[in-house]
Write a protein that holds these residues in place. Structure first.
Motif, PDB file in Angstrom:
ATOM      1  N   SER A  81      -1.503  -0.977  -2.980  1.00  0.00           N
ATOM      2  CA  SER A  81      -1.870  -2.313  -2.479  1.00  0.00           C
ATOM      3  C   SER A  81      -1.185  -2.447  -1.076  1.00  0.00           C
ATOM      4  CB  SER A  81      -1.242  -3.240  -3.139  1.00  0.00           C
ATOM      5  OG  SER A  81      -1.703  -3.164  -4.726  1.00  0.00           O
ATOM      6  N   ARG A 109      -3.246  -1.535   4.604  1.00  0.00           N
ATOM      7  CA  ARG A 109      -3.630  -2.659   5.285  1.00  0.00           C
ATOM      8  C   ARG A 109      -3.186  -2.294   6.747  1.00  0.00           C
ATOM      9  NH1 ARG A 109      -5.689  -6.619   2.577  1.00  0.00           N
ATOM     10  NH2 ARG A 109      -5.080  -8.301   4.148  1.00  0.00           N
ATOM     11  N   ARG A 158     -13.942  -1.390  -1.152  1.00  0.00           N
ATOM     12  CA  ARG A 158     -13.660  -2.653  -0.479  1.00  0.00           C
ATOM     13  C   ARG A 158     -12.945  -2.462   0.950  1.00  0.00           C
ATOM     14  NH1 ARG A 158     -11.418  -7.091   0.996  1.00  0.00           N
ATOM     15  NH2 ARG A 158     -10.781  -8.921  -0.581  1.00  0.00           N
ATOM     16  N   ALA A 178     -11.969  -2.355  -4.664  1.00  0.00           N
ATOM     17  CA  ALA A 178     -10.357  -2.214  -4.235  1.00  0.00           C
ATOM     18  C   ALA A 178     -10.371  -1.480  -2.906  1.00  0.00           C
ATOM     19  CB  ALA A 178      -9.640  -1.451  -5.597  1.00  0.00           C
ATOM     20  N   CYS A 179      -9.278  -2.107  -2.146  1.00  0.00           N
ATOM     21  CA  CYS A 179      -8.854  -1.212  -0.971  1.00  0.00           C
ATOM     22  C   CYS A 179      -8.227   0.227  -1.567  1.00  0.00           C
ATOM     23  CB  CYS A 179      -7.945  -1.897  -0.446  1.00  0.00           C
ATOM     24  SG  CYS A 179      -8.149  -3.606   0.462  1.00  0.00           S
ATOM     25  N   CYS A 216      -5.332   0.596  -4.892  1.00  0.00           N
ATOM     26  CA  CYS A 216      -5.199  -0.466  -5.173  1.00  0.00           C
ATOM     27  C   CYS A 216      -5.319  -0.873  -6.713  1.00  0.00           C
ATOM     28  CB  CYS A 216      -5.447  -1.768  -4.200  1.00  0.00           C
ATOM     29  SG  CYS A 216      -5.106  -3.316  -4.917  1.00  0.00           S
ATOM     30  N   ILE A 274      -4.875  -3.408  -8.520  1.00  0.00           N
ATOM     31  CA  ILE A 274      -5.371  -4.805  -8.407  1.00  0.00           C
ATOM     32  C   ILE A 274      -6.871  -5.156  -8.406  1.00  0.00           C
ATOM     33  CG2 ILE A 274      -5.059  -7.405  -7.722  1.00  0.00           C
ATOM     34  CD1 ILE A 274      -2.320  -6.516  -6.445  1.00  0.00           C
ATOM     35  N   ALA A 275      -7.523  -4.444  -7.488  1.00  0.00           N
ATOM     36  CA  ALA A 275      -8.780  -4.548  -7.370  1.00  0.00           C
ATOM     37  C   ALA A 275      -9.293  -6.227  -7.273  1.00  0.00           C
ATOM     38  CB  ALA A 275      -9.690  -3.790  -8.379  1.00  0.00           C
ATOM     39  N   CYS A 276      -8.926  -6.806  -6.360  1.00  0.00           N
ATOM     40  CA  CYS A 276      -9.295  -8.277  -6.398  1.00  0.00           C
ATOM     41  C   CYS A 276     -10.585  -8.785  -5.878  1.00  0.00           C
ATOM     42  CB  CYS A 276      -8.017  -8.986  -5.565  1.00  0.00           C
ATOM     43  SG  CYS A 276      -8.613  -8.665  -3.863  1.00  0.00           S
ATOM     44  N   CYS A 331      -0.054  -5.881   1.005  1.00  0.00           N
ATOM     45  CA  CYS A 331      -0.941  -6.998   0.533  1.00  0.00           C
ATOM     46  C   CYS A 331      -0.260  -8.305   0.165  1.00  0.00           C
ATOM     47  CB  CYS A 331      -2.182  -6.509  -0.396  1.00  0.00           C
ATOM     48  SG  CYS A 331      -3.205  -7.912  -0.928  1.00  0.00           S
ATOM     49  N   PHE A 383      -1.208 -10.333  -2.217  1.00  0.00           N
ATOM     50  CA  PHE A 383      -1.261 -10.476  -3.631  1.00  0.00           C
ATOM     51  C   PHE A 383      -0.531  -9.595  -4.427  1.00  0.00           C
ATOM     52  CE2 PHE A 383      -6.149 -11.473  -2.388  1.00  0.00           C
ATOM     53  CZ  PHE A 383      -5.566 -12.601  -1.823  1.00  0.00           C
TER      54      PHE A 383
HETATM   55  S1  SF4 Z   1      -5.403  -7.096  -3.818  1.00  0.00           S
HETATM   56 FE1  SF4 Z   1      -7.361  -7.039  -3.146  1.00  0.00          FE
HETATM   57  S2  SF4 Z   1      -7.134  -7.271  -0.692  1.00  0.00           S
HETATM   58 FE2  SF4 Z   1      -5.260  -6.530  -1.777  1.00  0.00          FE
HETATM   59  S3  SF4 Z   1      -4.865  -4.470  -1.312  1.00  0.00           S
HETATM   60 FE3  SF4 Z   1      -5.757  -4.862  -3.411  1.00  0.00          FE
HETATM   61  S4  SF4 Z   1      -8.063  -4.657  -3.348  1.00  0.00           S
HETATM   62 FE4  SF4 Z   1      -7.055  -5.100  -1.276  1.00  0.00          FE
END
Ligand code: SF4
Length: 598
Positions: free
Chosen positions: A73, A76, A179, A285-286, A289, A291-293, A485, A487
């Motif tokens: 994550s 970015r 993503r 997802a990025c 990551c 989490i894959a939000c 990130c 999140f």
């Molecule tokens: S939580 Fe979402 S925005 Fe953050 S790195 Fe993962 S996929 Fe990207």
């Protein structure tokens, strides 16, 4: 050590199209880490005071961090520049695949300077980088991504070319790339457009980068993979994503509705998490990551049937949905799709359209659009991007448009920047966070509203609010310099641990001080541009009692706000005008830097 070997960046002269490599001195990493901090250092040092943001004097600085893409994550990056929308510091954030790919080439960042005669892209293939001219003009972001097939991409759409004040930069804008990410707010896309730079495309970052991670960092990586996949505080992002906030805000009475005239909307369930979930096609997802939000959605029926897009996120649902009185999710998805393809910020676009609707309602100026009209929302977004008809006025943002046609008293802005999706009357701490954010109204640097409106912290008490905002802002600046990130809930302690793993002996306290240094550097950039206490203001609307709903009668008292602002300045070591004192700059080790480019 491979991760951190010979830190370097690319410096691109868009006048001559020369591209050169430049070493990043280790002492700068110790002082600013990377991302926001490191890019901010170059911005302050190299952009002349009072430079026109759309002139060749301004610089556009992309910056990843020491461990971007190596930890989960963290794919970015920050883009830092001077904002054409409000004339101050701008740092904007985006994820996707592009940031990790760039970092894996070995280049931490790119400094663009000057202005090209022709439309160009920067292509990076492994360690080779060059400027290329091409058929870019007028292309949407998705078209550019297809044009540079095989590359990860960061680009602008027509709105950036047309210098729309809130044009954004979009990373990896097509589904096939995974993503993507929009770097919105305050017009970094317009700065890129002013330089005639359409895209940056990168491929062949080290394929085995992950395998070359030193043992210490590998341990840190494993612990964070476990943490982000199991931490209960991140469950909402793994299971739902930001649309879940619609219900919370509506219940709390702080959901911006009809240009912040109200805090609840009838039919909120039509733009809720459940409604978005019904349109979901796939999760995204990025890079790296767990989490894959993100959700990729497709409109299933109605006039927008078949339109697909990534999102919409909460801020879009609030600012372009309830705030324009629109609860037709299909229209919001279509609006979101236009914003991504043309490259405009969904929040500011929603806010300026909502403001235009109220102008029409109140007879201030007839834009011919009314609250609740989803078709008008979609059509106006395109007109703004292309600067067609009234779209040309609205492309200046709420503050710029109100200069032209009136309606300043209903302009909900701080430092000429439209507000995010949380009514400030929901908490005086959040209002302070908005007014003291280093880039104009912003909620990401400090978010006390979660306790003031969704929790049980007295929304109007002053006690503890200034300390909370200072502490959030400092930690945030430090964490963003590692490009994590939000999140994923990385903390200053995690930054310290990661930096130690790559050979920088920084304690948690030192990391927090780095954050404080960065926040003060941004403040001094804005002081240099003429901002002071008067700019740390409260929108008139937040001083008017909320008309109805759970916080009926609640308002921000200007006297209380000024008291809180003074307390905030005092904690920060700033004078009553909001200017950091010489002692503060000395303590933070940036006095020399500030004096080097006054
Ligand atoms: S939580 Fe979402 S925005 Fe953050 S790195 Fe993962 S996929 Fe990207």
């Amino acid at each position: 050590m491979t991760v951190n070997k010979e830190p370097k960046l690319l410096r691109v002269d868009l006048n001559s199209h020369d591209v050169v490599e430049e070493e990043i001195p280790e002492e700068l990493i110790e002082k600013f880490i990377g991302g926001k901090g490191l890019a901010g250092y170059y911005l302050y040092k190299e952009v002349p005071p009072k430079a026109d943001p759309l002139s060749s004097d301004n610089k556009l600085i992309y910056m990843t961090g020491p461990t971007t893409g190596y930890l989960p994550s963290t794919s970015r990056l920050a883009v830092v520049t001077k904002s054409p929308q409000y004339g101050g510091w701008l740092d904007t954030w985006g994820g996707g695949q592009f940031p990790a790919e760039l970092r894996f080439t070995g280049y931490w960042g790119i400094i663009f300077e000057g202005k090209s005669e022709d439309w160009v892209s920067l292509k990076i293939d492994g360690s080779e980088a060059s400027i290329e001219t091409g058929d870019f003009q007028g292309k949407k972001t998705s078209e550019i991504a297809r044009q540079v097939d095989g590359y990860k991409v960061s680009c602008i759409g027509p709105a950036g070319e047309n210098l729309v004040k809130f044009a954004c930069i979009v990373n990896d804008p097509i589904k096939e790339l995974g993503r993507g990410g929009e770097m919105g707010r305050e017009g970094a896309g317009a700065v890129m457009g002013s330089k005639r730079l359409k895209a940056i495309a990168v491929k062949n970052g080290k394929k085995n980068a992950q395998k070359e991670v030193p043992e210490e960092l590998d341990q840190v990586k494993k612990s964070h993979v476990k943490r982000v996949t199991t931490d209960e505080d991140i469950a909402w992002a793994r299971d739902d994503g930001t649309p879940a906030i619609v219900e919370l805000s509506d219940e709390a009475g702080i959901l911006p509705t009809k240009n912040f005239q109200k805090g609840q909307i009838e039919g909120a369930e039509k733009i809720s998490m459940e409604a978005v979930r019904e349109m979901e096609e796939q999760r995204n997802a990025c890079y790296f990551c767990p989490i894959a939000c993100s959700r990729y959605v497709k409109v299933k029926k109605g006039p927008y049937e078949g339109i697909e897009t990534e999102g919409p996120e909460y801020e879009t649902l609030a600012m372009a949905g309830s705030n324009t009185g629109v609860t037709d999710l299909g229209a919001i998805v279509a609006f979101n799709d236009i914003c991504d393809k043309y490259g405009i910020d969904t929040m500011s676009a929603g806010a300026v359209i909502a403001w235009a609707m109220e102008c029409t309602e109140k007879g201030i100026h007839d834009f011919g659009i009314e609250f609740g009209d989803g078709k008008a929302l979609v059509e106006m977004a395109e007109k703004i991007a292309l600067r067609e008809g009234d779209g040309d006025i609205l492309a200046e943002g709420v503050a710029g448009a109100s200069e032209q046609v009136g309606g300043k008293n209903i302009a909900v802005c701080i430092k000429d920047i439209e507000l995010p999706g949380y009514d400030g009357r929901g908490g005086i701490g959040q209002t302070l966070a908005y007014s003291t954010a280093d880039r104009g109204a912003d909620h990401n640097r400090s978010w006390p509203i979660e306790d003031e409106a969704y929790g049980d912290w007295d929304p109007l008490t002053l006690e503890g609010k200034a300390e909370r905002v200072v502490s959030d802002q400092d930690e945030c600046a430090a964490v963003w310099s590692l490009t994590t990130c939000d999140f994923a809930l990385y903390s200053a302690e995690h930054v310290s641990e990661a930096m130690r793993a790559i050979g920088f002996d920084l304690s948690t306290e030192e990391v927090v001080t780095i954050g404080e240094r960065i926040h003060n550097l941004a403040r001094m950039f804005n002081v240099r541009e003429g901002f002071d206490r008067d700019s740390d203001s409260v929108p008139e609307r937040f001083t008017e009692p909320m008309k109805e709903g759970p916080i009926e009668g609640q308002a921000i008292s200007p006297e209380d706000f000024e008291k809180l602002l003074s307390e905030y300045y005092s904690i920060r070591g700033w004078n009553e005008k909001g200017v950091p004192t010489q002692e503060t700059l000395e303590r933070l080790g940036i006095k020399g830097l500030i004096e080097s480019n006054k």
